[in-house]
Write an enzyme that holds these catalytic residues in place. Structure first.
Site, mmCIF file in Angstrom:
data_model
loop_
_atom_site.group_PDB
_atom_site.id
_atom_site.type_symbol
_atom_site.label_atom_id
_atom_site.label_comp_id
_atom_site.label_asym_id
_atom_site.label_seq_id
_atom_site.Cartn_x
_atom_site.Cartn_y
_atom_site.Cartn_z
ATOM 1 N N CYS A 123 0.814 -1.016 -0.245
ATOM 2 C CA CYS A 123 0.118 0.048 0.165
ATOM 3 C C CYS A 123 0.818 1.230 0.003
ATOM 4 O O CYS A 123 1.576 1.466 0.870
ATOM 5 C CB CYS A 123 -0.895 -0.086 1.159
ATOM 6 S SG CYS A 123 -1.755 1.435 1.673
ATOM 7 N N CYS A 125 0.705 3.171 3.330
ATOM 8 C CA CYS A 125 1.371 2.486 4.397
ATOM 9 C C CYS A 125 2.838 2.914 4.145
ATOM 10 O O CYS A 125 3.644 3.087 4.983
ATOM 11 C CB CYS A 125 1.182 1.193 4.197
ATOM 12 S SG CYS A 125 -0.633 0.877 5.220
ATOM 13 N N HIS A 129 -4.336 1.197 8.608
ATOM 14 C CA HIS A 129 -4.943 0.784 7.139
ATOM 15 C C HIS A 129 -6.132 0.513 7.078
ATOM 16 O O HIS A 129 -6.643 -0.468 7.639
ATOM 17 C CB HIS A 129 -3.954 -0.289 6.561
ATOM 18 C CG HIS A 129 -4.482 -0.434 4.934
ATOM 19 N ND1 HIS A 129 -3.810 0.139 3.951
ATOM 20 C CD2 HIS A 129 -5.180 -1.492 4.430
ATOM 21 C CE1 HIS A 129 -4.454 -0.354 2.810
ATOM 22 N NE2 HIS A 129 -5.429 -1.202 3.151
ATOM 23 N N ASN A 171 -12.829 10.371 -1.662
ATOM 24 C CA ASN A 171 -13.245 9.696 -2.920
ATOM 25 C C ASN A 171 -13.224 8.226 -2.286
ATOM 26 O O ASN A 171 -12.420 7.763 -1.849
ATOM 27 C CB ASN A 171 -12.381 9.842 -4.036
ATOM 28 C CG ASN A 171 -12.213 11.158 -4.501
ATOM 29 O OD1 ASN A 171 -13.316 11.766 -4.780
ATOM 30 N ND2 ASN A 171 -11.123 11.763 -4.888
ATOM 31 N N GLY A 231 -13.298 7.876 -8.490
ATOM 32 C CA GLY A 231 -12.235 8.020 -8.791
ATOM 33 C C GLY A 231 -11.073 7.663 -7.817
ATOM 34 O O GLY A 231 -9.847 8.204 -7.948
ATOM 35 N N THR A 270 -7.986 6.375 -6.284
ATOM 36 C CA THR A 270 -7.002 5.411 -6.857
ATOM 37 C C THR A 270 -6.016 4.782 -5.788
ATOM 38 O O THR A 270 -5.139 3.922 -6.043
ATOM 39 C CB THR A 270 -6.055 6.532 -7.651
ATOM 40 O OG1 THR A 270 -5.580 7.598 -6.911
ATOM 41 C CG2 THR A 270 -6.669 7.229 -8.927
ATOM 42 N N HIS A 316 -6.197 3.310 0.570
ATOM 43 C CA HIS A 316 -5.825 3.492 1.988
ATOM 44 C C HIS A 316 -6.773 4.946 2.214
ATOM 45 O O HIS A 316 -6.366 5.964 1.715
ATOM 46 C CB HIS A 316 -4.334 3.566 2.153
ATOM 47 C CG HIS A 316 -3.939 4.002 3.555
ATOM 48 N ND1 HIS A 316 -3.071 3.130 4.203
ATOM 49 C CD2 HIS A 316 -4.556 4.886 4.676
ATOM 50 C CE1 HIS A 316 -2.790 3.841 5.714
ATOM 51 N NE2 HIS A 316 -3.944 4.826 5.624
ATOM 52 N N HIS A 336 -8.298 8.130 2.987
ATOM 53 C CA HIS A 336 -7.666 9.557 2.856
ATOM 54 C C HIS A 336 -8.818 10.654 2.453
ATOM 55 O O HIS A 336 -9.927 10.308 1.708
ATOM 56 C CB HIS A 336 -6.549 9.530 2.042
ATOM 57 C CG HIS A 336 -6.783 9.292 0.492
ATOM 58 N ND1 HIS A 336 -6.825 8.277 0.174
ATOM 59 C CD2 HIS A 336 -7.019 10.150 -0.494
ATOM 60 C CE1 HIS A 336 -7.395 8.076 -1.369
ATOM 61 N NE2 HIS A 336 -7.399 9.312 -1.415
HETATM 62 P P1 AMP Z 1 -7.574 9.519 -4.728
HETATM 63 O O1 AMP Z 1 -7.626 9.883 -6.257
HETATM 64 O O2 AMP Z 1 -8.642 10.229 -3.897
HETATM 65 O O3 AMP Z 1 -7.326 8.166 -4.328
HETATM 66 O O4 AMP Z 1 -6.528 10.481 -4.121
HETATM 67 C C1 AMP Z 1 -5.048 9.941 -4.277
HETATM 68 C C2 AMP Z 1 -4.291 10.800 -4.227
HETATM 69 O O5 AMP Z 1 -2.931 10.618 -3.859
HETATM 70 C C3 AMP Z 1 -3.995 11.812 -5.358
HETATM 71 O O6 AMP Z 1 -4.569 12.913 -5.319
HETATM 72 C C4 AMP Z 1 -2.511 11.648 -5.892
HETATM 73 O O7 AMP Z 1 -2.000 12.824 -6.517
HETATM 74 C C5 AMP Z 1 -2.001 11.533 -4.361
HETATM 75 N N1 AMP Z 1 -0.894 10.905 -4.341
HETATM 76 C C6 AMP Z 1 -0.276 9.686 -5.009
HETATM 77 N N2 AMP Z 1 0.798 9.408 -4.724
HETATM 78 C C7 AMP Z 1 1.404 10.334 -3.942
HETATM 79 C C8 AMP Z 1 2.610 10.602 -3.127
HETATM 80 N N3 AMP Z 1 3.609 9.648 -3.232
HETATM 81 N N4 AMP Z 1 2.612 11.682 -2.367
HETATM 82 C C9 AMP Z 1 1.944 12.614 -2.104
HETATM 83 N N5 AMP Z 1 0.650 12.300 -2.916
HETATM 84 C C10 AMP Z 1 0.334 11.293 -3.632
HETATM 85 ZN ZN ZN Z 2 -2.317 1.284 3.840
#
Ligand code: AMP
Ligand code: ZN
Length: 120
Positions: A4, A7, A46, A87, A93, A95, A98, A100
């Site tokens: 993850c 994580c 997680h 999200n 959407g 992605t 975990h 957030h």
């Molecule tokens: P979501 O699309 O809601 O799942 O948001 C995931 C977010 O994580 C996106 O806005 C990405 O730009 C962000 N993200 C992905 N990898 C990293 C990383 N290494 N550091 C900071 N943000 C990240």
């Molecule tokens: Zn995680």
């Protein structure tokens, strides 16, 4: 949960630009900011998504809102305003699986987006 991404950020295996950390939460700047201030706030525990939040997690989710309030104050957007977004799942959407919350601010934000053109 070593596969993850978030994580790995919690463990320090992947670096992040931290803005807040305590025993239970981490907040860091989003790597692809969608607003002048774009912070990702996560519980260190997680939890894959809102769908996996259990009865034992609701205090944690409440505390996460306190962290959002603190971070907004720390970054100077408490008075100008901000948006806190989660999200959940494919239609939203999501992605990274975990849990957030996106904290967005620092400029007048656009209207909440609804159905994308691909669904019309
Ligand atoms: P979501 O699309 O809601 O799942 O948001 C995931 C977010 O994580 C996106 O806005 C990405 O730009 C962000 N993200 C992905 N990898 C990293 C990383 N290494 N550091 C900071 N943000 C990240
Ligand atoms: Zn995680």
């Amino acid at each position: 949960m070593q596969e993850c991404l978030f994580c790995k950020i919690v463990s320090g295996d992947i670096p992040s630009s931290k803005v807040y950390e305590d025993d239970s939460f981490l907040a860091f700047h989003d790597i692809q900011p969608a607003a002048p201030t774009h912070v990702v706030i996560i519980p260190k525990k997680h939890i894959a998504s809102m769908n996996e939040v259990g009865d034992e997690d609701y205090v944690l989710i409440g505390q996460l809102h306190k962290v959002a309030q603190l971070v907004a104050r720390k970054l100077g957007i408490a008075e100008t305003g901000y948006r806190l977004i989660n999200n959940c799942g494919p239609d939203a959407g999501q992605t990274v699986f975990h849990l957030h919350f996106h904290l967005l601010g620092g400029a007048k934000l656009g209207a909440l987006t609804g159905i994308s053109s691909s669904h019309a």
